[in-house]
Write a protein that holds these residues in place. Structure first.
Motif, short mmCIF file in Angstrom:
data_model
loop_
_atom_site.label_atom_id
_atom_site.label_comp_id
_atom_site.label_asym_id
_atom_site.label_seq_id
_atom_site.Cartn_x
_atom_site.Cartn_y
_atom_site.Cartn_z
N MET A 1 0.86 -1.19 0.00
CA MET A 1 0.00 0.00 0.00
C MET A 1 0.90 1.23 0.00
O MET A 1 1.74 1.37 0.88
CB MET A 1 -0.86 0.04 1.27
CG MET A 1 -1.69 -1.21 1.50
SD MET A 1 -2.41 -1.22 3.18
CE MET A 1 -3.86 -0.17 2.97
N LYS A 2 0.70 2.12 -0.96
CA LYS A 2 1.51 3.34 -0.99
C LYS A 2 0.64 4.55 -0.70
O LYS A 2 -0.43 4.70 -1.30
CB LYS A 2 2.20 3.47 -2.35
CG LYS A 2 3.06 4.74 -2.47
CD LYS A 2 2.40 5.81 -3.32
CE LYS A 2 3.09 7.13 -3.28
NZ LYS A 2 2.43 8.15 -4.12
N PHE A 3 1.07 5.41 0.22
CA PHE A 3 0.33 6.64 0.53
C PHE A 3 1.15 7.84 0.10
O PHE A 3 2.31 7.98 0.48
CB PHE A 3 0.02 6.72 2.03
CG PHE A 3 -1.00 5.69 2.46
CD1 PHE A 3 -2.36 6.01 2.49
CD2 PHE A 3 -0.60 4.41 2.80
CE1 PHE A 3 -3.30 5.05 2.84
CE2 PHE A 3 -1.55 3.45 3.16
CZ PHE A 3 -2.89 3.77 3.18
N ARG B 1 10.97 13.19 -8.79
CA ARG B 1 9.68 13.56 -8.22
C ARG B 1 8.63 12.49 -8.52
O ARG B 1 8.60 11.94 -9.62
CB ARG B 1 9.23 14.94 -8.76
CG ARG B 1 10.14 16.09 -8.40
CD ARG B 1 10.49 16.20 -6.92
NE ARG B 1 9.38 16.33 -6.00
CZ ARG B 1 8.94 17.49 -5.50
NH1 ARG B 1 9.51 18.63 -5.85
NH2 ARG B 1 7.94 17.52 -4.65
N GLY B 2 7.84 12.21 -7.51
CA GLY B 2 6.83 11.16 -7.67
C GLY B 2 7.38 9.76 -7.50
O GLY B 2 6.68 8.77 -7.71
N GLY B 3 8.65 9.66 -7.06
CA GLY B 3 9.34 8.37 -7.06
C GLY B 3 8.84 7.33 -6.08
O GLY B 3 9.17 6.15 -6.20
N SER B 4 8.01 7.75 -5.11
CA SER B 4 7.51 6.75 -4.16
C SER B 4 6.62 5.72 -4.85
O SER B 4 6.51 4.58 -4.41
CB SER B 4 6.72 7.41 -3.03
OG SER B 4 7.55 8.31 -2.34
N ASP B 5 5.98 6.13 -5.94
CA ASP B 5 5.16 5.16 -6.70
C ASP B 5 6.05 4.02 -7.19
O ASP B 5 5.67 2.85 -7.16
CB ASP B 5 4.53 5.83 -7.93
CG ASP B 5 3.57 6.96 -7.58
OD1 ASP B 5 3.00 6.92 -6.47
OD2 ASP B 5 3.38 7.86 -8.42
N THR B 6 7.25 4.40 -7.65
CA THR B 6 8.15 3.38 -8.20
C THR B 6 8.70 2.49 -7.09
O THR B 6 8.83 1.28 -7.27
CB THR B 6 9.28 4.07 -8.99
OG1 THR B 6 8.66 4.90 -9.97
CG2 THR B 6 10.17 3.06 -9.70
N ALA C 1 0.36 13.16 -16.67
CA ALA C 1 -0.63 12.74 -15.67
C ALA C 1 0.13 12.23 -14.46
O ALA C 1 0.39 11.04 -14.33
CB ALA C 1 -1.53 11.65 -16.24
N ARG C 2 0.48 13.12 -13.56
CA ARG C 2 1.45 12.74 -12.52
C ARG C 2 0.87 11.83 -11.45
O ARG C 2 1.54 11.50 -10.46
CB ARG C 2 2.03 14.01 -11.88
CG ARG C 2 1.11 14.71 -10.94
CD ARG C 2 1.61 16.10 -10.61
NE ARG C 2 0.46 16.95 -10.38
CZ ARG C 2 0.00 17.25 -9.18
NH1 ARG C 2 0.59 16.80 -8.12
NH2 ARG C 2 -1.07 18.00 -9.05
N VAL C 3 -0.38 11.41 -11.61
CA VAL C 3 -1.01 10.54 -10.61
C VAL C 3 -0.20 9.26 -10.41
O VAL C 3 -0.16 8.70 -9.32
CB VAL C 3 -2.49 10.31 -10.97
CG1 VAL C 3 -2.67 9.66 -12.32
CG2 VAL C 3 -3.21 9.53 -9.89
MG MG Z 1 2.85 11.23 -6.69
#
Ligand code: MG
Ligand code: ADP
Ligand code: ASP
Length: 428
Positions: free
Chosen positions: A16-18, A160-165, A218-220
Protein backbone atom coordinates in the motif's frame (compact mmCIF):
# COMPACT_ATOMS: atom_id res chain seq x y z
CA UNK A 1 0.95 -13.14 20.99
CA UNK A 2 -0.45 -13.44 17.50
CA UNK A 3 -4.22 -13.05 17.41
CA UNK A 4 -6.66 -15.13 15.35
CA UNK A 5 -5.89 -12.89 12.41
CA UNK A 6 -2.22 -13.90 12.39
CA UNK A 7 -1.25 -14.30 8.73
CA UNK A 8 -0.63 -17.86 7.62
CA UNK A 9 2.59 -18.67 5.81
CA UNK A 10 0.73 -18.44 2.53
CA UNK A 11 -1.24 -15.25 3.28
CA UNK A 12 -1.22 -12.82 0.42
CA UNK A 13 1.10 -9.83 0.59
CA UNK A 14 -0.25 -6.40 -0.29
CA UNK A 15 1.79 -3.25 -0.88
CA UNK A 16 0.00 0.00 0.00
CA UNK A 17 1.51 3.34 -0.99
CA UNK A 18 0.33 6.64 0.53
CA UNK A 19 1.21 9.92 -1.17
CA UNK A 20 2.18 13.21 0.46
CA UNK A 21 -1.34 14.64 0.88
CA UNK A 22 -2.50 11.36 2.42
CA UNK A 23 -0.03 11.68 5.33
CA UNK A 24 0.12 15.49 5.49
CA UNK A 25 -0.97 15.96 9.11
CA UNK A 26 -1.40 13.87 12.25
CA UNK A 27 -5.05 12.99 11.53
CA UNK A 28 -4.34 11.86 7.98
CA UNK A 29 -1.31 9.91 9.05
CA UNK A 30 -3.38 8.13 11.71
CA UNK A 31 -6.08 7.45 9.12
CA UNK A 32 -3.44 5.86 6.85
CA UNK A 33 -2.20 3.82 9.84
CA UNK A 34 -5.76 2.56 10.44
CA UNK A 35 -6.18 1.54 6.81
CA UNK A 36 -2.89 -0.32 6.92
CA UNK A 37 -3.96 -2.12 10.09
CA UNK A 38 -7.36 -3.00 8.58
CA UNK A 39 -5.62 -4.61 5.63
CA UNK A 40 -3.46 -6.61 8.00
CA UNK A 41 -6.49 -7.66 10.03
CA UNK A 42 -8.13 -8.96 6.86
CA UNK A 43 -5.35 -11.58 6.85
CA UNK A 44 -2.77 -9.97 4.59
CA UNK A 45 0.89 -9.34 5.10
CA UNK A 46 1.33 -5.63 4.58
CA UNK A 47 4.18 -3.48 3.33
CA UNK A 48 3.35 0.23 3.23
CA UNK A 49 5.42 2.72 1.26
CA UNK A 50 5.04 6.33 2.32
CA UNK A 51 5.85 9.68 0.72
CA UNK A 52 7.09 12.78 2.50
CA UNK A 53 4.32 14.72 4.24
CA UNK A 54 2.52 17.47 2.35
CA UNK A 55 4.94 19.88 0.73
CA UNK A 56 8.00 18.60 2.63
CA UNK A 57 9.99 17.75 -0.51
CA UNK A 58 9.37 21.24 -1.93
CA UNK A 59 10.35 22.83 1.39
CA UNK A 60 13.56 20.81 1.61
CA UNK A 61 14.41 21.81 -1.96
CA UNK A 62 13.85 25.47 -1.10
CA UNK A 63 16.13 25.11 1.93
CA UNK A 64 18.90 23.81 -0.30
CA UNK A 65 18.58 26.77 -2.68
CA UNK A 66 18.67 29.15 0.27
CA UNK A 67 22.22 28.07 0.99
CA UNK A 68 23.49 27.22 -2.50
CA UNK A 69 22.61 28.34 -6.03
CA UNK A 70 23.54 24.91 -7.41
CA UNK A 71 23.27 22.32 -4.62
CA UNK A 72 25.52 19.28 -4.86
CA UNK A 73 23.32 16.38 -6.07
CA UNK A 74 24.71 13.88 -3.57
CA UNK A 75 23.94 16.19 -0.66
CA UNK A 76 20.56 17.01 -2.18
CA UNK A 77 19.69 13.32 -1.96
CA UNK A 78 20.84 13.12 1.67
CA UNK A 79 18.52 16.04 2.38
CA UNK A 80 15.45 15.02 0.33
CA UNK A 81 15.45 11.43 1.56
CA UNK A 82 14.72 12.60 5.11
CA UNK A 83 11.12 13.56 4.22
CA UNK A 84 9.90 10.03 3.67
CA UNK A 85 11.81 8.74 6.71
CA UNK A 86 9.81 11.12 8.92
CA UNK A 87 6.50 9.79 7.54
CA UNK A 88 7.50 6.17 8.08
CA UNK A 89 8.78 6.59 11.62
CA UNK A 90 5.61 8.48 12.63
CA UNK A 91 3.34 5.94 10.97
CA UNK A 92 5.16 3.07 12.71
CA UNK A 93 4.47 4.79 16.04
CA UNK A 94 0.78 5.18 15.19
CA UNK A 95 0.50 1.52 14.12
CA UNK A 96 2.21 0.32 17.30
CA UNK A 97 -0.40 2.26 19.27
CA UNK A 98 -3.13 0.38 17.41
CA UNK A 99 -1.77 -2.86 18.91
CA UNK A 100 0.25 -4.09 15.94
CA UNK A 101 3.97 -4.36 15.52
CA UNK A 102 5.46 -2.11 12.87
CA UNK A 103 8.99 -1.42 11.71
CA UNK A 104 10.09 1.47 9.51
CA UNK A 105 12.95 1.08 7.05
CA UNK A 106 14.87 3.57 4.95
CA UNK A 107 15.19 2.77 1.26
CA UNK A 108 18.69 1.52 1.92
CA UNK A 109 17.59 -0.74 4.79
CA UNK A 110 14.77 -2.04 2.59
CA UNK A 111 17.33 -3.14 0.00
CA UNK A 112 16.43 -0.67 -2.78
CA UNK A 113 19.60 -0.59 -4.88
CA UNK A 114 19.90 2.09 -7.56
CA UNK A 115 22.37 3.42 -10.10
CA UNK A 116 24.48 6.45 -9.16
CA UNK A 117 22.53 9.22 -10.94
CA UNK A 118 21.69 11.43 -7.98
CA UNK A 119 18.24 13.06 -7.82
CA UNK A 120 16.89 10.84 -10.61
CA UNK A 121 18.30 7.41 -9.82
CA UNK A 122 16.89 4.21 -11.30
CA UNK A 123 16.20 1.11 -9.24
CA UNK A 124 18.38 -1.74 -10.45
CA UNK A 125 17.67 -4.33 -7.75
CA UNK A 126 15.50 -4.86 -4.69
CA UNK A 127 17.17 -7.08 -2.09
CA UNK A 128 14.05 -7.66 -0.08
CA UNK A 129 15.38 -10.15 2.51
CA UNK A 130 14.97 -7.73 5.39
CA UNK A 131 11.40 -6.84 4.38
CA UNK A 132 10.57 -10.55 4.05
CA UNK A 133 12.14 -11.37 7.39
CA UNK A 134 10.12 -8.65 9.11
CA UNK A 135 6.92 -9.95 7.47
CA UNK A 136 7.76 -13.45 8.73
CA UNK A 137 8.04 -11.94 12.20
CA UNK A 138 4.48 -10.65 11.83
CA UNK A 139 5.46 -7.05 11.46
CA UNK A 140 3.85 -4.41 9.32
CA UNK A 141 6.73 -2.99 7.29
CA UNK A 142 6.95 0.70 6.41
CA UNK A 143 9.35 1.53 3.62
CA UNK A 144 10.49 5.09 2.96
CA UNK A 145 9.55 5.85 -0.64
CA UNK A 146 11.50 7.78 -3.29
CA UNK A 147 14.96 6.63 -2.17
CA UNK A 148 17.56 3.93 -2.34
CA UNK A 149 21.25 3.27 -1.97
CA UNK A 150 23.51 3.44 -4.99
CA UNK A 151 26.04 0.89 -6.14
CA UNK A 152 28.59 3.38 -4.73
CA UNK A 153 26.88 3.13 -1.29
CA UNK A 154 25.43 6.65 -1.38
CA UNK A 155 21.84 7.63 -0.63
CA UNK A 156 19.93 8.39 -3.84
CA UNK A 157 16.44 9.64 -4.71
CA UNK A 158 14.28 8.52 -7.60
CA UNK A 159 12.94 11.77 -9.07
CA UNK A 160 9.68 13.56 -8.22
CA UNK A 161 6.83 11.16 -7.67
CA UNK A 162 9.34 8.37 -7.06
CA UNK A 163 7.51 6.75 -4.16
CA UNK A 164 5.16 5.16 -6.70
CA UNK A 165 8.15 3.38 -8.20
CA UNK A 166 9.39 2.26 -4.79
CA UNK A 167 5.97 0.72 -4.15
CA UNK A 168 5.84 -1.14 -7.45
CA UNK A 169 9.44 -2.37 -7.13
CA UNK A 170 8.77 -3.64 -3.60
CA UNK A 171 5.53 -5.29 -4.78
CA UNK A 172 7.48 -7.13 -7.49
CA UNK A 173 10.22 -8.17 -5.06
CA UNK A 174 7.89 -9.60 -2.41
CA UNK A 175 5.49 -11.14 -4.95
CA UNK A 176 2.56 -8.98 -3.82
CA UNK A 177 -0.89 -9.70 -5.21
CA UNK A 178 -1.53 -6.04 -5.79
CA UNK A 179 0.22 -2.70 -5.46
CA UNK A 180 -2.30 -0.21 -4.12
CA UNK A 181 -1.50 3.45 -4.69
CA UNK A 182 -3.56 5.59 -2.27
CA UNK A 183 -3.72 9.21 -3.35
CA UNK A 184 -5.75 12.42 -3.11
CA UNK A 185 -8.06 11.65 -6.05
CA UNK A 186 -10.24 8.52 -6.43
CA UNK A 187 -8.27 7.08 -9.35
CA UNK A 188 -6.99 7.85 -12.82
CA UNK A 189 -9.33 10.21 -14.65
CA UNK A 190 -9.97 11.18 -18.26
CA UNK A 191 -8.17 14.46 -17.42
CA UNK A 192 -6.75 16.04 -14.28
CA UNK A 193 -9.93 16.41 -12.17
CA UNK A 194 -8.53 19.63 -10.74
CA UNK A 195 -8.76 21.22 -14.18
CA UNK A 196 -11.75 19.39 -15.63
CA UNK A 197 -14.40 18.95 -12.89
CA UNK A 198 -16.43 16.80 -15.26
CA UNK A 199 -13.55 14.32 -15.83
CA UNK A 200 -14.51 10.65 -15.60
CA UNK A 201 -12.83 8.05 -13.41
CA UNK A 202 -11.50 5.20 -15.52
CA UNK A 203 -12.24 1.74 -14.10
CA UNK A 204 -9.37 0.16 -16.01
CA UNK A 205 -6.46 1.46 -18.05
CA UNK A 206 -3.94 -0.57 -20.04
CA UNK A 207 -0.22 -0.26 -19.30
CA UNK A 208 0.23 1.03 -22.82
CA UNK A 209 -2.16 3.94 -22.27
CA UNK A 210 -0.99 4.62 -18.72
CA UNK A 211 2.62 4.84 -19.92
CA UNK A 212 1.68 7.48 -22.46
CA UNK A 213 -0.46 9.32 -19.90
CA UNK A 214 2.30 9.35 -17.28
CA UNK A 215 4.90 10.37 -19.86
CA UNK A 216 2.75 13.30 -20.93
CA UNK A 217 2.07 14.75 -17.50
CA UNK A 218 -0.63 12.74 -15.67
CA UNK A 219 1.45 12.74 -12.52
CA UNK A 220 -1.01 10.54 -10.61
CA UNK A 221 1.46 7.69 -11.30
CA UNK A 222 5.16 8.25 -11.91
CA UNK A 223 6.19 7.08 -15.39
CA UNK A 224 8.85 4.71 -14.09
CA UNK A 225 6.40 3.01 -11.76
CA UNK A 226 4.22 2.12 -14.74
CA UNK A 227 7.22 0.88 -16.74
CA UNK A 228 8.34 -1.21 -13.79
CA UNK A 229 4.86 -2.64 -13.26
CA UNK A 230 4.55 -3.62 -16.90
CA UNK A 231 8.00 -5.19 -17.01
CA UNK A 232 7.42 -7.18 -13.81
CA UNK A 233 3.73 -7.97 -14.24
CA UNK A 234 2.59 -6.01 -11.16
CA UNK A 235 -1.06 -4.97 -11.00
CA UNK A 236 -1.62 -1.41 -9.81
CA UNK A 237 -4.81 -0.25 -8.13
CA UNK A 238 -4.82 3.54 -7.87
CA UNK A 239 -7.44 4.74 -5.39
CA UNK A 240 -8.48 7.35 -2.87
CA UNK A 241 -6.95 7.44 0.59
CA UNK A 242 -9.96 9.41 1.86
CA UNK A 243 -12.88 7.32 0.68
CA UNK A 244 -13.59 3.64 0.06
CA UNK A 245 -14.67 2.24 -3.25
CA UNK A 246 -12.78 1.03 -6.25
CA UNK A 247 -10.33 3.24 -8.09
CA UNK A 248 -8.52 2.48 -11.33
CA UNK A 249 -6.79 -0.80 -12.10
CA UNK A 250 -3.84 -0.67 -14.49
CA UNK A 251 -3.37 -3.98 -16.28
CA UNK A 252 -2.03 -5.56 -19.42
CA UNK A 253 -3.57 -4.87 -22.84
CA UNK A 254 -4.75 -8.47 -23.15
CA UNK A 255 -6.87 -8.10 -20.02
CA UNK A 256 -8.64 -4.93 -21.12
CA UNK A 257 -11.83 -5.18 -23.13
CA UNK A 258 -12.86 -2.78 -25.85
CA UNK A 259 -10.47 0.02 -26.63
CA UNK A 260 -12.08 3.44 -26.67
CA UNK A 261 -10.94 5.87 -29.33
CA UNK A 262 -9.64 8.40 -26.82
CA UNK A 263 -9.05 7.64 -23.15
CA UNK A 264 -7.70 10.85 -21.70
CA UNK A 265 -6.39 14.35 -22.18
CA UNK A 266 -3.15 14.98 -20.31
CA UNK A 267 -1.04 18.07 -19.87
CA UNK A 268 2.10 19.54 -18.46
CA UNK A 269 2.89 23.17 -17.70
CA UNK A 270 6.44 22.48 -16.63
CA UNK A 271 8.19 22.54 -20.00
CA UNK A 272 10.86 24.77 -21.43
CA UNK A 273 11.83 25.12 -25.07
CA UNK A 274 15.40 25.56 -26.18
CA UNK A 275 16.28 26.61 -29.72
CA UNK A 276 19.76 26.22 -31.14
CA UNK A 277 20.35 28.87 -33.78
CA UNK A 278 22.77 28.66 -36.68
CA UNK A 279 23.39 24.92 -36.65
CA UNK A 280 25.65 23.95 -39.59
CA UNK A 281 24.02 21.43 -41.91
CA UNK A 282 26.58 18.66 -41.41
CA UNK A 283 26.17 15.01 -40.41
CA UNK A 284 27.03 14.22 -36.79
CA UNK A 285 26.22 17.57 -35.19
CA UNK A 286 22.84 16.57 -33.71
CA UNK A 287 24.34 13.31 -32.44
CA UNK A 288 27.04 15.16 -30.53
CA UNK A 289 24.72 17.78 -29.06
CA UNK A 290 22.10 15.30 -27.85
CA UNK A 291 24.70 12.82 -26.54
CA UNK A 292 26.17 15.60 -24.41
CA UNK A 293 22.68 16.43 -23.07
CA UNK A 294 21.98 12.75 -22.35
CA UNK A 295 25.29 12.40 -20.49
CA UNK A 296 24.14 15.24 -18.23
CA UNK A 297 20.81 13.35 -17.67
CA UNK A 298 18.79 16.10 -19.37
CA UNK A 299 15.47 14.61 -20.46
CA UNK A 300 14.85 15.84 -23.99
CA UNK A 301 11.29 15.30 -25.14
CA UNK A 302 10.19 16.77 -28.46
CA UNK A 303 12.73 17.73 -31.11
CA UNK A 304 12.03 19.71 -34.27
CA UNK A 305 14.65 20.67 -36.84
CA UNK A 306 14.01 23.46 -39.30
CA UNK A 307 15.99 22.71 -42.43
CA UNK A 308 18.03 25.53 -43.96
CA UNK A 309 16.08 27.35 -46.62
CA UNK A 310 19.05 27.67 -48.97
CA UNK A 311 22.31 25.85 -49.54
CA UNK A 312 24.48 28.28 -47.55
CA UNK A 313 22.03 29.02 -44.73
CA UNK A 314 21.96 27.17 -41.42
CA UNK A 315 19.45 25.02 -39.59
CA UNK A 316 17.65 25.60 -36.28
CA UNK A 317 16.94 22.83 -33.80
CA UNK A 318 14.25 23.31 -31.14
CA UNK A 319 13.55 20.87 -28.35
CA UNK A 320 11.66 20.73 -25.07
CA UNK A 321 13.03 19.76 -21.66
CA UNK A 322 11.38 19.69 -18.23
CA UNK A 323 11.80 23.19 -16.80
CA UNK A 324 13.73 21.68 -13.89
CA UNK A 325 16.41 20.51 -16.35
CA UNK A 326 17.01 23.89 -17.95
CA UNK A 327 19.98 24.78 -15.79
CA UNK A 328 21.71 21.47 -16.57
CA UNK A 329 20.94 21.94 -20.29
CA UNK A 330 22.38 25.43 -20.25
CA UNK A 331 25.58 24.12 -18.65
CA UNK A 332 26.03 21.59 -21.45
CA UNK A 333 25.12 23.97 -24.27
CA UNK A 334 27.40 26.76 -23.05
CA UNK A 335 30.30 24.38 -23.53
CA UNK A 336 29.27 23.59 -27.13
CA UNK A 337 28.22 27.05 -28.37
CA UNK A 338 30.38 28.52 -31.08
CA UNK A 339 31.62 25.13 -32.15
CA UNK A 340 28.36 23.36 -33.04
CA UNK A 341 25.85 26.21 -33.25
CA UNK A 342 25.89 29.99 -33.18
CA UNK A 343 23.52 30.75 -30.31
CA UNK A 344 20.77 29.55 -27.97
CA UNK A 345 17.28 30.94 -27.34
CA UNK A 346 15.21 29.81 -24.35
CA UNK A 347 11.49 29.90 -23.71
CA UNK A 348 10.84 28.70 -20.16
CA UNK A 349 7.02 29.06 -20.11
CA UNK A 350 5.85 26.28 -22.39
CA UNK A 351 3.28 23.54 -21.87
CA UNK A 352 2.14 20.40 -23.60
CA UNK A 353 -1.37 19.09 -24.12
CA UNK A 354 -1.81 15.50 -25.31
CA UNK A 355 -4.60 13.12 -26.10
CA UNK A 356 -4.09 9.43 -25.45
CA UNK A 357 -6.14 6.47 -26.62
CA UNK A 358 -5.36 2.96 -27.82
CA UNK A 359 -8.24 3.11 -30.29
CA UNK A 360 -6.55 5.94 -32.16
CA UNK A 361 -4.32 3.42 -33.94
CA UNK A 362 -7.14 2.31 -36.18
CA UNK A 363 -9.02 5.58 -36.63
CA UNK A 364 -7.69 8.33 -38.86
CA UNK A 365 -8.71 11.94 -38.37
CA UNK A 366 -7.92 12.29 -34.67
CA UNK A 367 -4.95 14.62 -35.23
CA UNK A 368 -7.01 16.76 -37.59
CA UNK A 369 -9.71 17.13 -34.93
CA UNK A 370 -7.17 18.07 -32.25
CA UNK A 371 -5.67 20.77 -34.44
CA UNK A 372 -9.10 22.08 -35.41
CA UNK A 373 -10.25 22.30 -31.78
CA UNK A 374 -7.10 24.18 -30.73
CA UNK A 375 -7.42 26.41 -33.79
CA UNK A 376 -11.01 27.34 -32.89
CA UNK A 377 -9.78 28.28 -29.43
CA UNK A 378 -7.15 30.54 -31.03
CA UNK A 379 -4.36 28.46 -29.48
CA UNK A 380 -1.18 28.36 -31.54
CA UNK A 381 0.53 24.96 -31.84
CA UNK A 382 4.28 25.43 -31.70
CA UNK A 383 5.50 21.82 -31.95
CA UNK A 384 3.79 18.47 -32.52
CA UNK A 385 4.77 14.90 -31.77
CA UNK A 386 2.85 11.68 -32.15
CA UNK A 387 3.04 8.02 -31.19
CA UNK A 388 0.60 5.34 -32.37
CA UNK A 389 -1.64 6.13 -29.38
CA UNK A 390 -0.82 9.75 -28.50
CA UNK A 391 -0.83 13.19 -30.09
CA UNK A 392 1.02 15.94 -28.22
CA UNK A 393 1.11 19.65 -28.98
CA UNK A 394 3.51 22.14 -27.44
CA UNK A 395 1.65 25.38 -26.71
CA UNK A 396 2.13 28.43 -24.47
CA UNK A 397 2.03 27.47 -20.78
CA UNK A 398 -0.78 29.95 -20.04
CA UNK A 399 -3.08 28.34 -22.60
CA UNK A 400 -2.78 24.77 -21.36
CA UNK A 401 -5.83 24.64 -19.08
CA UNK A 402 -8.11 26.04 -21.78
CA UNK A 403 -6.71 23.52 -24.28
CA UNK A 404 -7.33 20.61 -21.88
CA UNK A 405 -10.96 21.63 -21.26
CA UNK A 406 -11.79 22.17 -24.90
CA UNK A 407 -10.26 18.88 -26.06
CA UNK A 408 -11.93 16.98 -23.22
CA UNK A 409 -15.27 18.40 -24.28
CA UNK A 410 -14.73 18.00 -28.02
CA UNK A 411 -13.91 14.30 -27.61
CA UNK A 412 -16.84 13.83 -25.23
CA UNK A 413 -14.74 12.31 -22.47
CA UNK A 414 -16.74 13.68 -19.55
CA UNK A 415 -18.78 11.84 -16.97
CA UNK A 416 -21.79 12.23 -19.26
CA UNK A 417 -19.88 10.90 -22.27
CA UNK A 418 -19.85 7.41 -23.77
CA UNK A 419 -19.04 4.47 -21.52
CA UNK A 420 -15.48 3.32 -21.68
CA UNK A 421 -16.38 -0.17 -22.93
CA UNK A 422 -18.50 1.28 -25.73
CA UNK A 423 -16.86 0.48 -29.07
CA UNK A 424 -16.17 3.55 -31.15
CA UNK A 425 -18.97 4.31 -33.56
CA UNK A 426 -21.63 2.39 -31.64
CA UNK A 427 -24.65 4.37 -30.52
CA UNK A 428 -24.07 5.86 -27.08
MG1 MG B 1 2.85 11.23 -6.69
P1 ADP C 1 0.55 11.72 -4.38
O1 ADP C 1 1.11 12.75 -3.47
O2 ADP C 1 -0.52 10.89 -3.76
O3 ADP C 1 1.61 10.88 -5.04
P2 ADP C 1 0.31 13.29 -6.80
O4 ADP C 1 0.13 14.75 -6.56
O5 ADP C 1 1.65 12.82 -7.19
O6 ADP C 1 -0.23 12.53 -5.51
O7 ADP C 1 -0.73 12.77 -7.90
C1 ADP C 1 -2.10 13.00 -7.74
C2 ADP C 1 -2.53 14.22 -8.53
O8 ADP C 1 -2.38 13.95 -9.92
C3 ADP C 1 -3.98 14.58 -8.40
O9 ADP C 1 -4.20 15.40 -7.28
C4 ADP C 1 -4.31 15.25 -9.72
O10 ADP C 1 -4.39 16.66 -9.59
C5 ADP C 1 -3.14 14.91 -10.62
N1 ADP C 1 -3.55 14.35 -11.92
C6 ADP C 1 -3.08 14.77 -13.12
N2 ADP C 1 -3.66 14.10 -14.11
C7 ADP C 1 -4.51 13.21 -13.55
C8 ADP C 1 -5.41 12.23 -14.08
N3 ADP C 1 -5.54 12.02 -15.39
N4 ADP C 1 -6.14 11.49 -13.20
C9 ADP C 1 -6.02 11.69 -11.87
N5 ADP C 1 -5.19 12.61 -11.32
C10 ADP C 1 -4.44 13.37 -12.14
N1 ASP D 1 8.22 13.15 -1.92
C1 ASP D 1 8.60 12.97 -3.30
C2 ASP D 1 7.96 14.04 -4.17
O1 ASP D 1 7.32 14.93 -3.63
C3 ASP D 1 8.30 11.60 -3.83
C4 ASP D 1 6.84 11.24 -3.90
O2 ASP D 1 6.00 11.89 -3.27
O3 ASP D 1 6.53 10.27 -4.60
O4 ASP D 1 8.14 14.05 -5.35
Amino acid sequence: MPGPDFPEADSPTVVMKFGGTSVADADRLKRAARRIVEKREQGNRVVAVLSARGATTDELTEMAFEVSPDPDPREMDMLLSTGERISCALCAMAINDLGHRAISLTGSQAGIVTDTSHTKARIIDVRADRIKRALEEDRIVLVAGFQGVSTAADVTTLGRGGSDTTAVAVAAAVGAEMCEIYTDVPGVFSADPRIVPDARKLAIVSFEEMLEMAASGARVLQLRSVEYARNHGVRIHCRSSFEDGPGTVVLSESETMEQPLITAVTHSTAEARITLLGVPDRPGIAGRIFSALADAHVLVDMIVQNEPVSRDSQAEISFTVPRSDIRAARGVLDGLAGDMFAGVAEDPEMGVVSIVGAGMKSHPGVAAKVFAVLGEEGINIEMISTSPIKISCVIRGGEVERAVRSLHEAFDLGAGGVEREQPFGAPA
